[in-house]
Design an enzyme around this catalytic site. Structure first.
Site, PDB file in Angstrom:
ATOM      1  CD  GLU A  79     -10.453  81.957  72.781  1.00 23.22           C
ATOM      2  OE1 GLU A  79     -11.074  81.129  72.973  1.00 23.22           O
ATOM      3  OE2 GLU A  79      -9.363  82.005  72.792  1.00 23.22           O
ATOM      4  CG  HIS A 120      -6.807  76.762  66.309  1.00 24.18           C
ATOM      5  ND1 HIS A 120      -6.838  75.308  66.044  1.00 24.18           N
ATOM      6  CD2 HIS A 120      -6.950  76.852  67.577  1.00 24.18           C
ATOM      7  CE1 HIS A 120      -7.170  74.730  67.428  1.00 24.18           C
ATOM      8  NE2 HIS A 120      -7.295  75.773  68.254  1.00 24.18           N
ATOM      9  CG  ASP A 123      -4.191  77.945  73.456  1.00 21.74           C
ATOM     10  OD1 ASP A 123      -4.371  76.586  73.582  1.00 21.74           O
ATOM     11  OD2 ASP A 123      -5.175  78.724  73.383  1.00 21.74           O
ATOM     12  NE  ARG A 168      -3.556  57.258  85.069  1.00 21.00           N
ATOM     13  CZ  ARG A 168      -2.517  57.457  85.420  1.00 21.00           C
ATOM     14  NH1 ARG A 168      -2.304  57.933  86.787  1.00 21.00           N
ATOM     15  NH2 ARG A 168      -1.504  57.363  84.476  1.00 21.00           N
ATOM     16  CE  LYS A 172     -13.564  77.052  64.788  1.00 17.88           C
ATOM     17  NZ  LYS A 172     -14.638  76.961  66.364  1.00 17.88           N
ATOM     18  CG  ASP A 185      -6.197  72.879  63.938  1.00 13.62           C
ATOM     19  OD1 ASP A 185      -7.440  73.798  63.995  1.00 13.62           O
ATOM     20  OD2 ASP A 185      -5.150  73.679  63.869  1.00 13.62           O
ATOM     21  CG  HIS A 186     -11.483  72.998  67.349  1.00 12.92           C
ATOM     22  ND1 HIS A 186     -10.377  73.366  67.922  1.00 12.92           N
ATOM     23  CD2 HIS A 186     -12.541  73.898  67.519  1.00 12.92           C
ATOM     24  CE1 HIS A 186     -10.677  74.672  68.771  1.00 12.92           C
ATOM     25  NE2 HIS A 186     -11.837  75.011  68.116  1.00 12.92           N
TER      26      HIS A 186
HETATM   27  C1  BG6 Z   1      -8.250  75.873  71.569  1.00  9.39           C
HETATM   28  C2  BG6 Z   1      -7.670  76.449  72.376  1.00  9.39           C
HETATM   29  O1  BG6 Z   1      -7.516  74.987  70.769  1.00  9.39           O
HETATM   30  O2  BG6 Z   1      -8.990  76.649  70.794  1.00  9.39           O
HETATM   31  C3  BG6 Z   1      -8.288  77.282  73.688  1.00  9.39           C
HETATM   32  O3  BG6 Z   1      -6.697  75.676  73.384  1.00  9.39           O
HETATM   33  C4  BG6 Z   1      -9.132  78.410  72.589  1.00  9.39           C
HETATM   34  O4  BG6 Z   1      -7.463  78.334  74.250  1.00  9.39           O
HETATM   35  C5  BG6 Z   1      -9.990  77.658  71.559  1.00  9.39           C
HETATM   36  O5  BG6 Z   1     -10.042  78.947  73.499  1.00  9.39           O
HETATM   37  C6  BG6 Z   1     -10.882  78.333  70.803  1.00  9.39           C
HETATM   38  O6  BG6 Z   1     -11.775  77.602  69.814  1.00  9.39           O
HETATM   39  P1  BG6 Z   1     -13.091  78.171  69.274  1.00  9.39           P
HETATM   40  O7  BG6 Z   1     -13.783  77.013  68.766  1.00  9.39           O
HETATM   41  O8  BG6 Z   1     -13.893  78.759  70.486  1.00  9.39           O
HETATM   42  O9  BG6 Z   1     -12.620  79.147  68.643  1.00  9.39           O
END
Ligand code: BG6
Length: 507
Positions: A220, A244, A239, A44, A186, A181-182
């Site tokens: 974390e 993950h 989350d 936007r 990894k 899903d990142h």
């Molecule tokens: C994200 C979450 O998908 O993954 C975050 O929304 C989290 O809350 C993050 O901090 C963690 O990713 P990574 O790669 O730092 O372990």
């Protein structure tokens, strides 16, 4: 690789700035982008191509893994970026997208191949694909590709996830949808497949006969930062666990795929999810512990509690910590407990999978005056310091047979000249190449929600299930320890509590 345009919706947001553009730059530096390629940022905010490029320059400088002091290289890369301001919620605006893409096709010779990336709030996840389809931007005709990458959350619960899948599939075929899903991007997560299925030594032991239990931790040290508003509606279960951590379970527990190919691998992950033993609503407090961080001092510095964070209601009961135990009801894993643990404001940042092997049938070397040696462990360190650690007992030199645990420790960082790409680099490249192996299929998303749903329901419907407090900088509520029972078994604590004056309490 085919030429193409990456169209980023939500281009003025944080993900684009911190992850997507820096990762593209890293790919560019390695010569991995297609020869004919460009990016169209859509959002936007009013911005020109030039101002978008200048903003992204800063993003690359701060977050790229590759050298970004090379101004010439960076200038060359930034020329690939274009920007279009539109109101993404208005259908007619998509005509502008179409016109712009056709113009860029002419300019960049990208042949009508488009990869749409939804990096927007989830409220637009149905709108954007619907409007793209209204202008036929979803149509894969005459050999062109049209793909859609979508970021989590894929729904809020099973009902909304099913609905979202339906809307997406109304406009895009499942093969065109890439749910990111990142964690699957990894390096060490992918390495699980090689570790397990590329070696003769591990796989024969990888079952209920030799494995006592499996522990997966994603800790974390940061709090919710400036995401309080989002996080309070989500919580750690949505989350981290639903996506993950369950993906890590999938890769740890799956059967060998018949070939290394998307359908084969994704079928195996789905089968694991389908075999997860449901935790019934009335059993939730026995199997799942939730917690929320309170304030504390870490190394003398005051850390706010979750309820003091910006955007978080003072009486929030949202969990920032989850520990849980469950079983996978199939031939390989019958009777083997799986333990998951994740939380914010824990003492350190670490993600690891720990395979705890069974002890020997008879304790030949046990010294009754000493605690029992811990069993053999294989620790797969996902981050930081990616690597693999094997712990086993060895005789201490000298008289007698004193056994001590020693480590065989492989660190990726020991491999000189090896560059570990970021998750987004790998995943963006795969999507451009049309390889969805490391993306989540719609049926797996639904299966994961089916497992998580009764837990969410129990928490919502039964206020008697406690939200335990834990001081920031500690390993979560002590009650989580009770999940792992037995004198010789505890969670693995890669580092000690940091809070120096915290007390455990129940909220
Ligand atoms: C994200 C979450 O998908 O993954 C975050 O929304 C989290 O809350 C993050 O901090 C963690 O990713 P990574 O790669 O730092 O372990």
């Amino acid at each position: 690789m085919k030429p193409g345009i990456l169209v980023i919706f939500g281009a003025s947001g944080d993900l684009t700035y911190r992850k997507l553009i820096p990762s593209l730059y890293d790919l560019f530096c390695q010569g991995q982008l297609p020869d004919c390629f460009c990016v169209l940022g859509v959002a936007r905010s009013e911005m020109s191509d030039e101002s978008f490029r200048e903003k992204m320059r800063e993003g690359v400088k701060s977050f790229s893994l590759k050298e970004s002091k090379n101004t010439e290289k960076l200038d060359e890369f930034l020329k690939l970026l274009h920007y279009l301001p539109i109101d993404t919620a208005v259908k007619e605006e998509y005509e502008k997208v179409k016109i712009k893409l056709e113009a860029l096709d002419g300019q960049c010779k990208t042949g009508g191949n488009y990869l749409f990336y939804l990096s927007t709030p989830p409220s637009l996840y149905e709108t954007i694909p619907t409007f793209l389809s209204a202008y036929k931007l979803n149509k894969q005709e005459n050999g062109v590709y049209r793909r859609l990458i979508i970021e989590k959350p894929f729904g809020y619960d099973i009902e909304t996830a099913v609905h979202l899948n339906k809307v997406l599939r109304d406009h895009f075929h499942e093969d065109q949808i890439y749910r990111i899903d990142h964690y699957l991007g990894k390096e060490t997560v992918q390495n699980m497949l090689v570790l397990r299925f590329g070696n003769g030594i591990f796989e024969p032991l990888w079952n209920r006969n030799y494995i006592h239990h499996v522990e997966i931790t994603a800790a974390e040290s940061i709090g919710v930062e400036d995401r309080g508003g989002y996080y309070d509606n989500s919580g750690a279960m949505r989350d981290m666990i639903q996506n993950h951590l369950l993906q890590l379970v999938g890769f740890t527990a799956m059967e060998p795929p018949s070939i290394v190919e998307a359908t084969s691998i994704r079928n195996e992950v789905l089968k694991v999810f389908q075999a997860l033993r449901p935790i019934k609503e009335e059993e939730v407090d026995q199997y799942v512990i939730r917690g929320q961080y309170g304030s504390s001092h870490i190394r003398g510095e005051y850390k706010e509690g979750y309820r003091e964070e910006k955007g978080v209601p003072e009486d929030s009961r949202t969990e920032t910590f989850v520990a849980m135990k469950f079983f996978i009801d199939n031939w390989r894993w019958g009777g083997v407990p799986f333990y998951l643990r994740t939380g914010k404001r824990l003492p350190t940042r670490v993600t690891e999978i720990v395979i705890h092997f069974k002890e020997t049938p008879h304790r030949l070397f046990a010294d009754p005056t000493k605690p029992v040696n811990p069993n053999n462990q294989l620790v797969i360190r996902i981050q930081p310091d990616e690597g693999i650690l094997m712990k086993f007992g060895l005789k201490m030199p000298g008289a007698g047979f004193e056994v001590n645990t020693v480590n065989m420790d492989f660190h990726y960082s020991n491999l000189s000249d090896v560059y570990v790409p970021s998750a987004y680099e790998r995943l963006l490249l795969d999507a451009m190449m049309g390889d969805p192996t490391l993306y989540i299929r719609g049926d797996a998303v639904e299966a994961a929600w089916n497992f998580v749903n009764p837990i969410q329901k129990a928490w919502k419907n039964n206020p008697d299930i406690p939200v335990y407090g834990y001081p920031a900088g500690t390993w979560g509520p002590e009650n989580a320890d009770n999940l792992i029972s037995g004198a010789t078994h505890t969670w693995r604590y890669p580092c000690k509590n940091l809070a120096d004056d915290g007390v455990y309490c129940e909220l």
